[in-house]
Design a protein around this motif. Structure first.
Motif, short mmCIF file in Angstrom:
data_model
loop_
_atom_site.label_atom_id
_atom_site.label_comp_id
_atom_site.label_asym_id
_atom_site.label_seq_id
_atom_site.Cartn_x
_atom_site.Cartn_y
_atom_site.Cartn_z
N VAL B 74 88.35 -3.63 22.59
CA VAL B 74 88.52 -4.82 23.32
C VAL B 74 89.54 -5.81 22.85
O VAL B 74 90.19 -6.66 23.56
N ALA B 75 89.36 -5.92 21.55
CA ALA B 75 90.59 -6.79 20.89
C ALA B 75 91.90 -6.71 21.00
O ALA B 75 92.72 -7.40 21.60
N LEU B 76 92.29 -5.00 21.07
CA LEU B 76 93.53 -4.59 21.45
C LEU B 76 93.84 -5.20 22.95
O LEU B 76 94.97 -5.58 23.18
N ALA B 77 92.95 -4.79 23.76
CA ALA B 77 93.31 -4.91 25.03
C ALA B 77 93.28 -6.40 25.36
O ALA B 77 94.49 -6.83 26.15
N MET B 78 92.57 -7.39 25.01
CA MET B 78 92.85 -8.73 25.08
C MET B 78 94.21 -9.21 24.71
O MET B 78 94.86 -10.21 25.00
N THR B 79 94.55 -8.70 23.40
CA THR B 79 95.78 -9.06 22.62
C THR B 79 96.80 -8.94 23.33
O THR B 79 97.80 -9.43 23.85
N ALA B 80 96.81 -7.43 23.99
CA ALA B 80 97.97 -7.11 24.83
C ALA B 80 98.07 -7.94 26.24
O ALA B 80 99.30 -8.27 26.46
N LEU B 158 94.92 3.24 30.18
CA LEU B 158 95.17 2.04 30.62
C LEU B 158 96.73 1.65 30.43
O LEU B 158 97.47 0.87 31.33
N ALA B 159 97.37 1.95 29.48
CA ALA B 159 98.69 1.86 29.09
C ALA B 159 99.74 2.58 29.85
O ALA B 159 100.48 2.05 30.41
N SER B 160 99.23 3.90 30.37
CA SER B 160 99.89 4.68 31.14
C SER B 160 99.84 3.85 32.68
O SER B 160 101.03 4.13 33.35
#
Lengths: 131, 212
Positions: B74-80, B158-160
């Protein structure tokens, strides 16, 4: 440096740079507080504009000065609540008038902030010339 | 008993009885099991010389790790997400487009949200990621975490999707006459962030597969 160590450093550096650049645009807490004061001034000018239009509709001409009038409102915000400086008002034409305040971040103000008015950036005034 | 349990039990019994892997594979194929099911059943047991079948380590699921990796991803997703949003706002500010309405205070407000999100979530992700790397180095068995694999693949997914959506937006902008410098820079930001995540976690996923 291996990937496990390099990637977080790059991510951290990009994030720090982006935050720093963002803060140069937003201006930090002091500028944000100034924006809030400007929003309060805009709210006051909307009330005064509504009052002046009401007077113009009833009497046929914009008031020469802002003074409470029973049918259009008696509780008028005539001074800036943060500096106590009076808002400036000037009748222009029969129904046109000018309302001005000392905005701290005038660059953020647009015509859309008060419906039907034209923002004059240099004077810090809104011109109400539409009938 | 579930079919997969029956298959696992049969395979273990057959190996314990001294049957060769080829014989077991042939018997299962004749019985209608699919090649991937047979391979998985046989892979569960190490191909070494020992009187009884020796199990291979299997992926595991732990509630503690679900919490840990949940926060990390979640932290990664929010950061991105907020890094992209903040960079887009910076591009809007620096690269003028005369055809666009000035968004003024709302742009400042969204910039502040992104700064706040990054101040909270970027260090959270970096600290948790560092702990993960250290824990994996100390105990390579952690690569077999089922939770970690799932979150890793969801991130890759999600990245794809972001990259494909980005490509779609570029084509749409080209067709609609909006392919301005501002737009190209924004598309590059999305591609850069999504591409970095994709590269990083594809390596993670590869390592996890090797570790399984």
């Amino acid at each position: 440096m291996e990937r496990d160590a390099l990637a977080p450093v790059i991510i951290g550096a990009v994030v720090v740079l982006a935050i720093a650049a963002g803060l140069t645009i937003t201006g930090g807490p002091t500028s944000a507080r100034a924006e809030k004061r400007d929003l309060a001034r805009l709210a006051d000018l909307r009330v005064l504009a509504s009052f002046a239009r009401c007077v113009a509709d009833i009497t046929g001409s914009a008031p020469t000065k802002l003074a409470p009038m029973g049918d259009c409102g008696t509780d008028l915000p005539l001074t800036d609540r943060t500096t106590d400086a009076p808002y400036r008002y000037e009748a222009l034409t029969a129904k046109g008038f000018l309302l001005c305040a000392d905005f701290e971040r005038p660059g953020l103000i647009t015509n859309f902030d008060i419906a039907g008015a034209v923002w004059q950036h240099d004077q810090g005034c809104f011109a109400f010339t539409q009938p | 008993m579930r079919p997969s349990d029956q298959l696992a039990e049969f395979t273990r019994d057959a190996l314990a009885a001294g049957k060769s892997r080829d014989d077991i594979r042939a018997a299962l194929t004749q019985s209608g099991w699919a090649p991937n099911e047979i391979a998985e059943a046989l892979d569960a047991w190490a191909d070494i010389s020992f009187p009884t079948p020796v199990p291979r380590p299997r992926p595991y699921v732990s509630a503690r790790e679900a919490f840990f990796y949940g926060i990390m991803f979640v932290a990664l997703a929010m950061t991105a997400w907020h890094l992209v949003a903040l960079l887009h706002n910076l591009i809007d500010h620096w690269v003028a487009d005369p055809l666009d309405e000035y968004s003024g205070r709302s742009a400042l407000s969204s910039t502040r949200w992104s700064i706040a999100a990054l101040i909270v979530f970027a260090p959270t992700f970096l600290v948790l990621n560092r702990r993960t790397v250290q824990a994996t180095k100390a105990d390579p068995g952690k690569r077999r975490s089922g939770v970690r694999k799932w979150f890793g693949y969801v991130t890759l997914f999600l990245a794809s999707i972001s990259l494909l959506g980005d490509l779609m937006a570029v084509i749409y902008a080209l067709l609609s006459g909006d392919l301005t410098l501002r737009f190209i820079l924004k598309a590059l930001v999305v591609a850069g962030v999504a591409g970095a995540i994709f590269t990083y976690f594809r390596q993670e996923a590869d390592e996890a597969r090797d570790g399984a």
